[in-house]
Design an enzyme around this catalytic site. Structure first.
Site, PDB file in Angstrom:
ATOM      1  N   HIS A   5       0.708  -1.405  -0.015  1.00  0.00           N
ATOM      2  CA  HIS A   5      -0.105   0.063   0.105  1.00  0.00           C
ATOM      3  C   HIS A   5       0.911   1.210   0.128  1.00  0.00           C
ATOM      4  CE1 HIS A   5       0.673  -1.442   4.105  1.00  0.00           C
ATOM      5  NE2 HIS A   5       0.794  -0.450   4.544  1.00  0.00           N
ATOM      6  N   HIS A  61       1.203   5.021   1.208  1.00  0.00           N
ATOM      7  CA  HIS A  61       0.636   6.244   2.058  1.00  0.00           C
ATOM      8  C   HIS A  61       0.463   7.397   1.347  1.00  0.00           C
ATOM      9  CE1 HIS A  61       0.798   3.802   6.044  1.00  0.00           C
ATOM     10  NE2 HIS A  61       1.400   3.196   5.376  1.00  0.00           N
TER      11      HIS A  61
HETATM   12  P1  5GP Z   1       2.044   0.028   7.384  1.00  0.00           P
HETATM   13  O1  5GP Z   1       2.414   0.154   8.661  1.00  0.00           O
HETATM   14  O2  5GP Z   1       1.748  -1.720   6.800  1.00  0.00           O
HETATM   15  O3  5GP Z   1       2.767   0.706   6.315  1.00  0.00           O
HETATM   16  O4  5GP Z   1       0.652   0.663   7.542  1.00  0.00           O
HETATM   17  C1  5GP Z   1      -0.653   0.142   7.628  1.00  0.00           C
HETATM   18  C2  5GP Z   1      -1.714   1.187   7.826  1.00  0.00           C
HETATM   19  O5  5GP Z   1      -2.876   0.609   7.589  1.00  0.00           O
HETATM   20  C3  5GP Z   1      -1.750   1.890   9.089  1.00  0.00           C
HETATM   21  O6  5GP Z   1      -1.334   3.257   8.939  1.00  0.00           O
HETATM   22  C4  5GP Z   1      -3.003   1.567   9.812  1.00  0.00           C
HETATM   23  O7  5GP Z   1      -3.610   2.630  10.347  1.00  0.00           O
HETATM   24  C5  5GP Z   1      -3.777   0.967   8.349  1.00  0.00           C
HETATM   25  N1  5GP Z   1      -4.805   0.068   8.904  1.00  0.00           N
HETATM   26  C6  5GP Z   1      -4.756  -0.964   9.589  1.00  0.00           C
HETATM   27  N2  5GP Z   1      -5.617  -1.625   9.531  1.00  0.00           N
HETATM   28  C7  5GP Z   1      -6.739  -1.254   8.878  1.00  0.00           C
HETATM   29  C8  5GP Z   1      -7.951  -1.025   8.724  1.00  0.00           C
HETATM   30  O8  5GP Z   1      -8.768  -2.176   9.186  1.00  0.00           O
HETATM   31  N3  5GP Z   1      -8.778  -0.316   7.960  1.00  0.00           N
HETATM   32  C9  5GP Z   1      -7.911   0.943   7.349  1.00  0.00           C
HETATM   33  N4  5GP Z   1      -8.759   1.846   6.527  1.00  0.00           N
HETATM   34  N5  5GP Z   1      -6.769   0.979   7.577  1.00  0.00           N
HETATM   35  C10 5GP Z   1      -6.229   0.012   8.548  1.00  0.00           C
END
Ligand code: 5GP
Ligand code: ZN
Length: 140
Positions: free
Chosen positions: A100, A102
């Site tokens: 993903h 951001h």
């Molecule tokens: P990472 O640390 O993997 O780059 O970011 C994961 C992101 O996913 C985090 O910013 C977290 O807030 C978001 N996130 C985790 N679970 C969910 C969810 O169930 N729904 C949404 N919309 N975001 C999520």
């Protein structure tokens, strides 16, 4: 789709999400734990753990959506700038193993840092080391 993947659940509609854009192979929705209002995640609809797993045509569509949303989100949130990044792999902080991008609205004086705030506390590489790593990337 991967079982137990929250982002796959958002794609299928099993998990609620504030979806802001959808194309054939990409979807964008608001982060549930945002760094700022409008913090958006853009994902491929198919489950790929890492960016390098995404086929080129789907990656092009993913980044096409990122390109469009960067301007749209900045306008819609009245932000001054946008930070765009991928935690690509656990060591980089990736927590959800469905790749993903951001997009985080940024404001003058918001106290957040640039990507250079990611400081692994390493010594600066020497010129020879930089030459070697540039060669390795070119050759790969
Ligand atoms: P990472 O640390 O993997 O780059 O970011 C994961 C992101 O996913 C985090 O910013 C977290 O807030 C978001 N996130 C985790 N679970 C969910 C969810 O169930 N729904 C949404 N919309 N975001 C999520
Ligand atoms: Zn998934």
């Amino acid at each position: 789709m991967a079982e137990d993947c929250v982002f796959c659940g958002i794609v299928t509609g099993d998990i609620p999400g504030r979806i802001v854009k959808e194309t054939d192979h990409a979807i964008a929705f608001l982060d549930a734990n945002p760094l700022a209002a409008g913090h958006t995640l853009v994902i491929p609809k198919r489950h790929y753990a890492r960016l390098n797993d995404v086929p080129g045509d789907e990656a092009a569509e993913l980044f096409g959506a990122v390109h469009e949303l960067a301007a749209t989100i900045e306008d819609a949130t009245d932000a001054d700038a946008v930070s765009i990044g991928i935690n690509d792999g656990e060591a980089a902080g990736q927590e959800v193993p469905h790749t993903h991008v951001h997009l985080v609205p940024r404001f003058e004086g918001d106290g957040g840092g640039p990507f250079h705030a990611i400081n692994p506390q390493n010594d600066q590489p020497t010129d020879d080391e930089l030459d070697a790593v540039a060669d390795a990337i070119r050759d790969a």
